[in-house]
Design a protein around this motif. Sequence first.
Motif, PDB file in Angstrom:
ATOM      1  N   VAL A 103      33.472  58.937  28.932  1.00 57.65           N
ATOM      2  CA  VAL A 103      34.529  57.960  29.203  1.00 57.65           C
ATOM      3  C   VAL A 103      34.109  57.021  30.325  1.00 57.65           C
ATOM      4  O   VAL A 103      34.249  55.791  30.218  1.00 57.65           O
ATOM      5  CB  VAL A 103      35.849  58.675  29.546  1.00 57.65           C
ATOM      6  N   MET A 104      33.573  57.571  31.407  1.00 63.28           N
ATOM      7  CA  MET A 104      33.212  56.727  32.538  1.00 63.28           C
ATOM      8  C   MET A 104      32.001  55.857  32.237  1.00 63.28           C
ATOM      9  O   MET A 104      31.888  54.744  32.777  1.00 63.28           O
ATOM     10  CB  MET A 104      32.963  57.587  33.786  1.00 63.28           C
ATOM     11  N   GLN A 105      31.131  56.318  31.352  1.00 66.04           N
ATOM     12  CA  GLN A 105      30.029  55.453  30.921  1.00 66.04           C
ATOM     13  C   GLN A 105      30.559  54.258  30.144  1.00 66.04           C
ATOM     14  O   GLN A 105      30.068  53.135  30.294  1.00 66.04           O
ATOM     15  CB  GLN A 105      29.046  56.248  30.064  1.00 66.04           C
ATOM     16  N   CYS A 106      31.567  54.483  29.308  1.00 67.48           N
ATOM     17  CA  CYS A 106      32.157  53.381  28.544  1.00 67.48           C
ATOM     18  C   CYS A 106      32.913  52.422  29.454  1.00 67.48           C
ATOM     19  O   CYS A 106      32.860  51.203  29.262  1.00 67.48           O
ATOM     20  CB  CYS A 106      33.120  53.925  27.484  1.00 67.48           C
ATOM     21  N   ILE A 107      33.612  52.960  30.445  1.00 67.51           N
ATOM     22  CA  ILE A 107      34.398  52.112  31.345  1.00 67.51           C
ATOM     23  C   ILE A 107      33.498  51.381  32.327  1.00 67.51           C
ATOM     24  O   ILE A 107      33.675  50.190  32.585  1.00 67.51           O
ATOM     25  CB  ILE A 107      35.440  52.960  32.101  1.00 67.51           C
ATOM     26  N   GLY A 108      32.514  52.071  32.866  1.00 67.46           N
ATOM     27  CA  GLY A 108      31.656  51.459  33.876  1.00 67.46           C
ATOM     28  C   GLY A 108      32.409  51.260  35.181  1.00 67.46           C
ATOM     29  O   GLY A 108      33.303  52.032  35.530  1.00 67.46           O
ATOM     30  N   GLU A 109      32.078  50.201  35.913  1.00 67.24           N
ATOM     31  CA  GLU A 109      32.742  49.909  37.182  1.00 67.24           C
ATOM     32  C   GLU A 109      34.109  49.285  36.924  1.00 67.24           C
ATOM     33  O   GLU A 109      34.230  48.355  36.116  1.00 67.24           O
ATOM     34  CB  GLU A 109      31.891  48.938  38.006  1.00 67.24           C
ATOM     35  N   PHE A 110      35.133  49.791  37.610  1.00 63.99           N
ATOM     36  CA  PHE A 110      36.450  49.169  37.503  1.00 63.99           C
ATOM     37  C   PHE A 110      36.398  47.766  38.094  1.00 63.99           C
ATOM     38  O   PHE A 110      35.712  47.516  39.089  1.00 63.99           O
ATOM     39  CB  PHE A 110      37.506  50.013  38.205  1.00 63.99           C
ATOM     40  N   VAL A 111      37.147  46.848  37.456  1.00 63.77           N
ATOM     41  CA  VAL A 111      37.099  45.429  37.818  1.00 63.77           C
ATOM     42  C   VAL A 111      38.512  44.928  38.078  1.00 63.77           C
ATOM     43  O   VAL A 111      39.444  45.248  37.325  1.00 63.77           O
ATOM     44  CB  VAL A 111      36.459  44.601  36.677  1.00 63.77           C
ATOM     45  N   ASP A 112      38.668  44.143  39.132  1.00 62.94           N
ATOM     46  CA  ASP A 112      39.946  43.483  39.389  1.00 62.94           C
ATOM     47  C   ASP A 112      40.112  42.372  38.359  1.00 62.94           C
ATOM     48  O   ASP A 112      39.373  41.394  38.365  1.00 62.94           O
ATOM     49  CB  ASP A 112      39.955  42.919  40.804  1.00 62.94           C
ATOM     50  N   ALA A 113      41.095  42.534  37.471  1.00 61.77           N
ATOM     51  CA  ALA A 113      41.289  41.556  36.398  1.00 61.77           C
ATOM     52  C   ALA A 113      41.924  40.266  36.895  1.00 61.77           C
ATOM     53  O   ALA A 113      41.976  39.276  36.168  1.00 61.77           O
ATOM     54  CB  ALA A 113      42.166  42.164  35.299  1.00 61.77           C
ATOM     55  N   GLY A 114      42.436  40.281  38.126  1.00 64.91           N
ATOM     56  CA  GLY A 114      43.117  39.104  38.644  1.00 64.91           C
ATOM     57  C   GLY A 114      44.549  38.995  38.169  1.00 64.91           C
ATOM     58  O   GLY A 114      45.278  38.089  38.577  1.00 64.91           O
ATOM     59  N   VAL A 115      44.948  39.902  37.290  1.00 68.64           N
ATOM     60  CA  VAL A 115      46.317  39.949  36.766  1.00 68.64           C
ATOM     61  C   VAL A 115      46.715  41.415  36.630  1.00 68.64           C
ATOM     62  O   VAL A 115      45.872  42.308  36.640  1.00 68.64           O
ATOM     63  CB  VAL A 115      46.433  39.258  35.378  1.00 68.64           C
ATOM     64  N   HIS A 116      48.007  41.660  36.499  1.00 67.60           N
ATOM     65  CA  HIS A 116      48.494  43.007  36.249  1.00 67.60           C
ATOM     66  C   HIS A 116      48.728  43.164  34.751  1.00 67.60           C
ATOM     67  O   HIS A 116      49.492  42.404  34.148  1.00 67.60           O
ATOM     68  CB  HIS A 116      49.784  43.269  37.026  1.00 67.60           C
ATOM     69  N   ALA A 117      48.074  44.131  34.167  1.00 68.47           N
ATOM     70  CA  ALA A 117      48.142  44.316  32.713  1.00 68.47           C
ATOM     71  C   ALA A 117      49.527  44.788  32.286  1.00 68.47           C
ATOM     72  O   ALA A 117      50.064  45.739  32.849  1.00 68.47           O
ATOM     73  CB  ALA A 117      47.093  45.324  32.266  1.00 68.47           C
TER      74      ALA A 117
END
Length: 258
Positions: free
Chosen positions: A24-38
């Motif tokens: 799962v973490m390989q697929c996600i990679g580094e968390f990124v600030d999307a600049g918006v709230h999903a």
Amino acid sequence: MSIREPAVAGSFYCDDPIDLADSVMQCIGEFVDAGVHAKALIVPHAGYIYSGPVAGAAYRLLANSCNDIDRVVILGPCHRIALQGLAVASYEAFSTPLGDISVDIPACQNLVDKGLVQYSNEAHQFEHSLEVQLPFLQGCLAKFTILPIVVGACSIDDVYTVINALNVEGTLFLISTDMSHFHTYQQANAIDNFNIVRMLNFDTDLTGEDACGSNVLNGFFKFCDHAKWKIRMVKYENSGDTAGDKEKVVGYASFIVY
């Protein structure tokens, strides 16, 4: 406690908890600030070797939303039985190799009482479109409940009404769908790129040939348009890009809605 046990652990994703968490973490990679709230994610639901990177690219954008999310409403198409309408399950929790996730039972019962959905454990028992999202959520969120809904043959308004009833603060909508199926690599790219543009415009006339979750998408897009939500594509690939041959591919796209 009644628990819905995993049906596709060991096939669609790893059944070993350590390997699964790593996958799962390989697929996600580094968390990124999307600049918006999903407010919602649209993600694919194939085996992780095929669609995991596309799904993970959307999940990584929850970095600045995760503390605000305490419930995830997951809607995906029904692959296993002929289902009329929308169905929740009577399970108190859904299990993965990473642990159990509690179901928002009162909200399920409220939907049933209003005649918006039905109970059908049969529709949920072997359905992968919802299950494959759960380990991703466990990798992104700390404490949350889920409200899993399998969507069969229904109208746009059926889905719209359910989403409208569940749109409260703290809820993330998770729409599970793949794109085109079993075209050549070049054909799939052309078909999917055309339909991605339609999805970015909140078109509500998608068919099963365009996306297997078309019934979910059409109702969801009607709600998005009404609510003045916005959408952004995150990533597109098909199985020819990841782990399959290029003669019969399945398309995968992910989006963030905010």
